[in-house]
Design a protein around this motif. Structure first.
Motif, PDB file in Angstrom:
ATOM      1  N   PRO A 117       0.911  -1.141  -0.158  1.00  0.00           N
ATOM      2  CA  PRO A 117      -0.243   0.118  -0.108  1.00  0.00           C
ATOM      3  C   PRO A 117       0.862   1.247   0.082  1.00  0.00           C
ATOM      4  O   PRO A 117       2.085   1.279   0.565  1.00  0.00           O
ATOM      5  N   LEU A 118       0.155   2.306  -0.640  1.00  0.00           N
ATOM      6  CA  LEU A 118       0.946   3.583  -0.371  1.00  0.00           C
ATOM      7  C   LEU A 118       0.055   4.394   0.618  1.00  0.00           C
ATOM      8  O   LEU A 118      -1.159   4.273   1.001  1.00  0.00           O
ATOM      9  N   SER A 136       5.208   2.862  11.149  1.00  0.00           N
ATOM     10  CA  SER A 136       4.006   1.726  11.024  1.00  0.00           C
ATOM     11  C   SER A 136       4.065   1.293   9.455  1.00  0.00           C
ATOM     12  O   SER A 136       3.749   0.157   8.999  1.00  0.00           O
ATOM     13  N   ALA A 137       4.464   2.315   8.434  1.00  0.00           N
ATOM     14  CA  ALA A 137       4.637   2.231   7.277  1.00  0.00           C
ATOM     15  C   ALA A 137       5.744   0.998   7.208  1.00  0.00           C
ATOM     16  O   ALA A 137       5.569   0.044   6.245  1.00  0.00           O
ATOM     17  N   ALA A 138       6.620   0.840   7.822  1.00  0.00           N
ATOM     18  CA  ALA A 138       7.703  -0.114   7.722  1.00  0.00           C
ATOM     19  C   ALA A 138       7.479  -1.323   8.453  1.00  0.00           C
ATOM     20  O   ALA A 138       7.403  -2.493   7.695  1.00  0.00           O
ATOM     21  N   ALA A 166      12.666   3.961  10.755  1.00  0.00           N
ATOM     22  CA  ALA A 166      12.232   3.686   9.519  1.00  0.00           C
ATOM     23  C   ALA A 166      12.345   4.777   8.439  1.00  0.00           C
ATOM     24  O   ALA A 166      12.127   4.597   7.253  1.00  0.00           O
ATOM     25  N   LEU A 167      12.654   6.048   8.672  1.00  0.00           N
ATOM     26  CA  LEU A 167      13.098   6.990   7.839  1.00  0.00           C
ATOM     27  C   LEU A 167      14.065   6.542   6.707  1.00  0.00           C
ATOM     28  O   LEU A 167      14.185   6.916   5.692  1.00  0.00           O
ATOM     29  N   GLU A 168      14.973   5.302   7.159  1.00  0.00           N
ATOM     30  CA  GLU A 168      16.188   5.100   6.349  1.00  0.00           C
ATOM     31  C   GLU A 168      15.218   4.163   5.588  1.00  0.00           C
ATOM     32  O   GLU A 168      16.232   3.495   4.433  1.00  0.00           O
ATOM     33  N   ALA A 255      -5.443   1.137   9.787  1.00  0.00           N
ATOM     34  CA  ALA A 255      -5.547   1.091   8.343  1.00  0.00           C
ATOM     35  C   ALA A 255      -4.520   0.180   7.688  1.00  0.00           C
ATOM     36  O   ALA A 255      -5.047  -0.533   6.733  1.00  0.00           O
ATOM     37  N   LEU A 256      -3.344   0.291   8.182  1.00  0.00           N
ATOM     38  CA  LEU A 256      -2.301  -0.432   7.323  1.00  0.00           C
ATOM     39  C   LEU A 256      -2.318  -1.972   7.781  1.00  0.00           C
ATOM     40  O   LEU A 256      -2.198  -2.864   6.885  1.00  0.00           O
TER      41      LEU A 256
END
Length: 264
Positions: A117-118, A136-138, A166-168, A255-256
């Protein structure tokens, strides 16, 4: 060379921090990161260009792995490091100054793995929230987060600390026009779902089996009307009436998770 010997060698070459008071800001064009997870992830990122690491001996000992032999390290006391970061920032004995990450373009993400997902953030400006969403995205395998360049926080130590590394690893795409970017996602086959408490359908009902782009607005204001108009569906999280809404980073995490566990 054993790890303990390696670290002794580093300590022997490193200098002591010399005076001065910092503002928490890096030199022009650079980023200053702090905290073990953020610094460790940046050090392990092969595309990150580093300038200098200020650290306590305990901070160096906490790192997983070894620094290159010629890495610029300057040892300092805890109170000295506090002058290099934002007020009361939990630096954990590590402060790294480095180059900002290179720009990532939307086309590069849309040409990638469509089953991931995006996350699209509409005017989410709090760096703590953006960092938490990156984390959370990671955790749930998102392909990228997408923000508008003028209405999102810059890359910073606060974002990196909240992202806990996670920024990396999660691409952060900044676009000039978020509505146009949503059009490009639709052309690439993504179903765009805007999250809003005013929706009739729940996210579970709105989720398709194919590629998904989750759109979240700022707390309070929510998504702008123009951004809502560029979504294929609007959906809400099934929270009780005991609370009006969730923090945007909490909503993104839920949501993720829903996307990661959907039945296909």
């Amino acid at each position: 060379m054993a790890k303990s010997e390696r670290k002794r060698a580093l300590r022997g070459r490193a200098g002591r921090m010399k005076g001065g008071r910092g503002s928490g800001r890096a030199s022009a064009g650079h980023v200053r990161l702090w905290g073990r997870h953020a610094v460790e992830a940046a050090l392990k990122n092969p595309v990150r260009q580093h300038r200098k690491l200020w650290a306590t001996r305990e901070g160096i000992d906490s790192l997983d792995g070894e620094l290159p032999p010629d890495f610029p390290v300057e040892y300092a006391e805890v109170q000295d490091l506090a002058r290099l970061v934002a007020k009361d920032a939990p630096h954990q004995g590590l402060v790294l100054e480095c180059e900002a990450l290179e720009d990532i373009y939307l086309d590069d993400v849309l040409d990638g793995e469509a089953d991931r997902p995006l996350i699209i953030l509409d005017q989410v400006t709090d760096p703590h929230n953006v960092g938490a969403i990156l984390r959370s995205a990671a955790a749930f395998g998102a392909a990228a987060i997408i923000t508008q360049d003028r209405h999102a926080p810059p890359e910073s130590g606060v974002v990196a600390k909240s992202a806990s590394g996670a920024l990396e690893v999660v691409p952060w795409v900044r676009v000039v026009n978020l509505a146009r970017a949503l059009d490009e996602m639709a052309e690439a086959g993504y179903w765009r779902i805007g999250l809003t408490g005013a929706a009739e359908s729940t996210l579970a009902d709105a989720l398709p089996s194919g590629p998904v782009a989750l759109v979240l607005g700022a707390e309070g204001e929510g998504m702008r009307h123009n951004i809502e108009a560029h979504c294929d569906a609007l959906a809400k999280l099934p929270i009780t009436r005991a609370i009006e809404s969730l923090n945007v980073s909490n909503a993104a995490a839920i949501a993720l998770y829903a996307v990661a566990t959907r039945e296909t």
